[in-house]
Design an enzyme around this catalytic site. Structure first.
Site, PDB file in Angstrom:
ATOM      1  N   PRO A  21       0.955  -1.202   0.067  1.00 38.11           N
ATOM      2  CG  PRO A  21       0.324  -1.305   2.393  1.00 38.11           C
ATOM      3  CD  PRO A  21       0.821  -1.649   1.636  1.00 38.11           C
ATOM      4  CB  ALA A  23      -0.627   7.483   1.921  1.00 35.28           C
ATOM      5  CD  GLN A  75      -1.968  -1.177   5.946  1.00 28.33           C
ATOM      6  OE1 GLN A  75      -2.218   0.446   5.206  1.00 28.33           O
ATOM      7  NE2 GLN A  75      -0.774  -1.135   5.290  1.00 28.33           N
ATOM      8  CB  CYS A 105       1.852   4.738   8.965  1.00 27.14           C
ATOM      9  SG  CYS A 105       2.114   6.227   8.643  1.00 27.14           S
ATOM     10  CE  LYS A 143       3.934  -2.600   4.785  1.00 29.60           C
ATOM     11  NZ  LYS A 143       3.653  -1.471   4.497  1.00 29.60           N
ATOM     12  N   GLY A 205      10.871  -4.139   1.552  1.00 24.67           N
ATOM     13  CA  GLY A 205      11.572  -2.717   2.019  1.00 24.67           C
ATOM     14  C   GLY A 205      13.535  -2.728   1.450  1.00 24.67           C
ATOM     15  NE  ARG A 229      10.804   3.689  -0.797  1.00 21.27           N
ATOM     16  CZ  ARG A 229      12.613   4.209  -0.480  1.00 21.27           C
ATOM     17  NH1 ARG A 229      13.242   5.200   0.422  1.00 21.27           N
ATOM     18  NH2 ARG A 229      12.630   3.019   0.683  1.00 21.27           N
TER      19      ARG A 229
HETATM   20  C1  LIG Z   1       4.741   7.286  -0.755  1.00 17.70           C
HETATM   21  C2  LIG Z   1       4.614   6.777   0.230  1.00 17.70           C
HETATM   22  C3  LIG Z   1       3.046   6.231   0.489  1.00 17.70           C
HETATM   23  C4  LIG Z   1       3.257   4.710   1.641  1.00 17.70           C
HETATM   24  N1  LIG Z   1       1.891   4.813   1.769  1.00 17.70           N
HETATM   25  C5  LIG Z   1       1.594   3.197   3.160  1.00 17.70           C
HETATM   26  C6  LIG Z   1       1.008   2.854   4.121  1.00 17.70           C
HETATM   27  O1  LIG Z   1      -1.148   3.824   2.834  1.00 17.70           O
HETATM   28  N2  LIG Z   1       0.610   1.642   4.355  1.00 17.70           N
HETATM   29  C7  LIG Z   1       1.851   1.113   4.586  1.00 17.70           C
HETATM   30  O2  LIG Z   1       1.276   0.447   5.174  1.00 17.70           O
HETATM   31  N3  LIG Z   1       3.125   1.679   4.046  1.00 17.70           N
HETATM   32  C8  LIG Z   1       3.451   2.468   3.437  1.00 17.70           C
HETATM   33  N4  LIG Z   1       4.277   2.594   2.741  1.00 17.70           N
HETATM   34  C9  LIG Z   1       5.499   1.911   2.868  1.00 17.70           C
HETATM   35  C10 LIG Z   1       5.684   1.316   2.162  1.00 17.70           C
HETATM   36  O3  LIG Z   1       4.242   0.287   1.972  1.00 17.70           O
HETATM   37  C11 LIG Z   1       6.644   0.339   2.141  1.00 17.70           C
HETATM   38  O4  LIG Z   1       6.866   0.044   3.379  1.00 17.70           O
HETATM   39  C12 LIG Z   1       8.155   1.321   2.476  1.00 17.70           C
HETATM   40  O5  LIG Z   1       8.441   1.905   1.328  1.00 17.70           O
HETATM   41  C13 LIG Z   1       9.533   0.311   2.719  1.00 17.70           C
HETATM   42  O6  LIG Z   1       9.164  -0.305   1.349  1.00 17.70           O
HETATM   43  P1  LIG Z   1      10.477  -0.318  -0.409  1.00 17.70           P
HETATM   44  O7  LIG Z   1      12.526   0.480   1.099  1.00 17.70           O
HETATM   45  O8  LIG Z   1      10.525  -0.925  -1.551  1.00 17.70           O
HETATM   46  O9  LIG Z   1      10.246   0.984  -0.430  1.00 17.70           O
HETATM   47  C14 LIG Z   1       4.128   3.916   2.405  1.00 17.70           C
HETATM   48  C15 LIG Z   1       5.535   4.575   1.569  1.00 17.70           C
HETATM   49  C16 LIG Z   1       5.878   5.848   0.675  1.00 17.70           C
HETATM   50  C17 LIG Z   1       7.569   6.039   0.635  1.00 17.70           C
END
Ligand SMILES: Cc1cc2nc3c(=O)[nH]c(=O)nc-3n(C[C@H](O)[C@H](O)[C@H](O)COP(=O)(O)O)c2cc1C
Length: 314
Positions: A21, A23, A75, A105, A143, A205, A229
């Site tokens: 997810p 946001a 979520q 979060c 999560k 991550g 990302r």
């Molecule tokens: C812009 C943005 C919005 C996010 N929104 C949520 C969300 O709504 N719910 C959630 O559990 N994590 C949210 N996250 C966290 C991501 O789901 C993820 O756990 C985090 O980016 C780590 O993974 P990555 O290193 O592969 O990006 C958000 C992250 C970013 C950058």
């Protein structure tokens, strides 16, 4: 890379690759691209449980889904066990198969309110929330992060608590709240949690390419991985991992643009797709020269013609 089917409770997913997810981003038009390239399950963005009471219409718009989305997930974030259960049991969510609770979060507004990663400080309340939501009879996942900071790691305790409550899957973002989105992912913590429980553990991550995807999966021993990302900047990363064919980036963008405009207002479509196109052309050697014009576009038609121009000789 090697993928495999994954069972969450009563549901069997075709692979063990998840879309996180995000946001502001993971609306249906975006998730559709993730599925096309090989995501097994893609989550809509987190929803405030209180929002269901105060703004059910806005909430429903953000949760738009279509038949092609086989498993319906949402979520939720919140801290009130009774409210979360009522939302999980509500008519608005009657179509949903799986409810994920956000316990990761890091945003100050949410943390200060005792929600998201603040629940890592209060395992009893976290447990109470999960016990209540479990009563909805829907599949339940969580999560969470490994802790609020490196001196208070709760990964294993949380995993065991979740299993005891009957949670069907956990996703662990291998960073602390303090790290926000930067820095090393702690593979060992995720691995320890995986060893400690028998429910599916998904690692999250730092996946930006095939090497980092394999590393996260192999070093944690997790049952699956969740992209965030890396796939936001390039949904075709799922195809790279699954060995699927991809269409061209131009086709991908135009399809997402059409879907976005079908589902959302003209204003939202332009503002949203400008950002997405900026992500998608990031790696191109000459992307800078288009940036200013991209953010000056005002209509869907202007965006389409700029995209046609950007990709005209590629
Ligand atoms: C812009 C943005 C919005 C996010 N929104 C949520 C969300 O709504 N719910 C959630 O559990 N994590 C949210 N996250 C966290 C991501 O789901 C993820 O756990 C985090 O980016 C780590 O993974 P990555 O290193 O592969 O990006 C958000 C992250 C970013 C950058």
């Amino acid at each position: 890379m090697q993928t495999h089917k994954l069972k969450i409770g009563t549901i069997e997913l075709p692979s063990n690759l998840f879309m996180a997810p995000l946001a502001g981003y993971t609306n249906y038009a975006f998730r559709k691209q993730c599925y096309k390239y090989g995501a097994a399950l893609a989550f809509p963005e987190m929803m405030n449980a209180r929002g269901f009471l105060y703004n059910p219409k806005g909430t429903a718009e953000l949760l738009h889904t279509e038949e092609e989305e086989k498993v319906k997930a949402v979520q939720l974030f919140g801290k009130d066990p009774d409210l979360l259960r009522r939302v999980a049991e509500s008519e608005t969510l009657s179509y949903v198969d799986l409810i994920d609770i956000n316990m990761g979060c890091p945003m100050p507004k949410i943390y200060k309110n005792g929600e998201g990663s603040a629940l890592l400080n209060d395992i009893r309340l976290a447990e109470k929330i999960l016990r209540e939501v479990k009563k909805s009879g829907k599949l339940l996942s969580v999560k969470y992060r490994i802790g609020v900071d490196s001196s208070r790691l709760v990964t294993v305790d949380f995993a065991k608590m979740c299993e005891q409550v009957g949670v069907n899957m956990i996703t662990i973002h291998g960073r602390t709240r303090d790290q926000v989105y930067a820095g090393e992912v702690n593979f060992d913590e995720i691995a320890r949690a995986k060893q400690a429980v028998n429910i599916p553990v998904v690692a999250n991550g730092g996946v930006f390419d095939e090497a980092s995807a394999e590393k996260l999966l192999n070093e944690t021993g997790a049952d699956g991985i969740m992209l965030a990302r890396g796939a936001l900047y390039n949904p075709q990363l799922f195809a790279i991992l699954t060995g699927r064919e991809t269409d061209s980036k131009k086709e991908m963008i135009l399809e997402q643009l059409e879907d976005t405009s079908r589902l959302f207002s003209p204003h939202f479509t332009v503002v949203f797709m400008r950002k997405m196109v900026a992500f998608y052309i990031k790696g191109m050697y000459d992307n800078v020269k288009y940036k200013e014009r991209l953010f000056a576009t005002q209509t869907k038609e202007e965006l389409i013609s700029l995209v046609e121009e950007i990709f005209s000789d590629r």
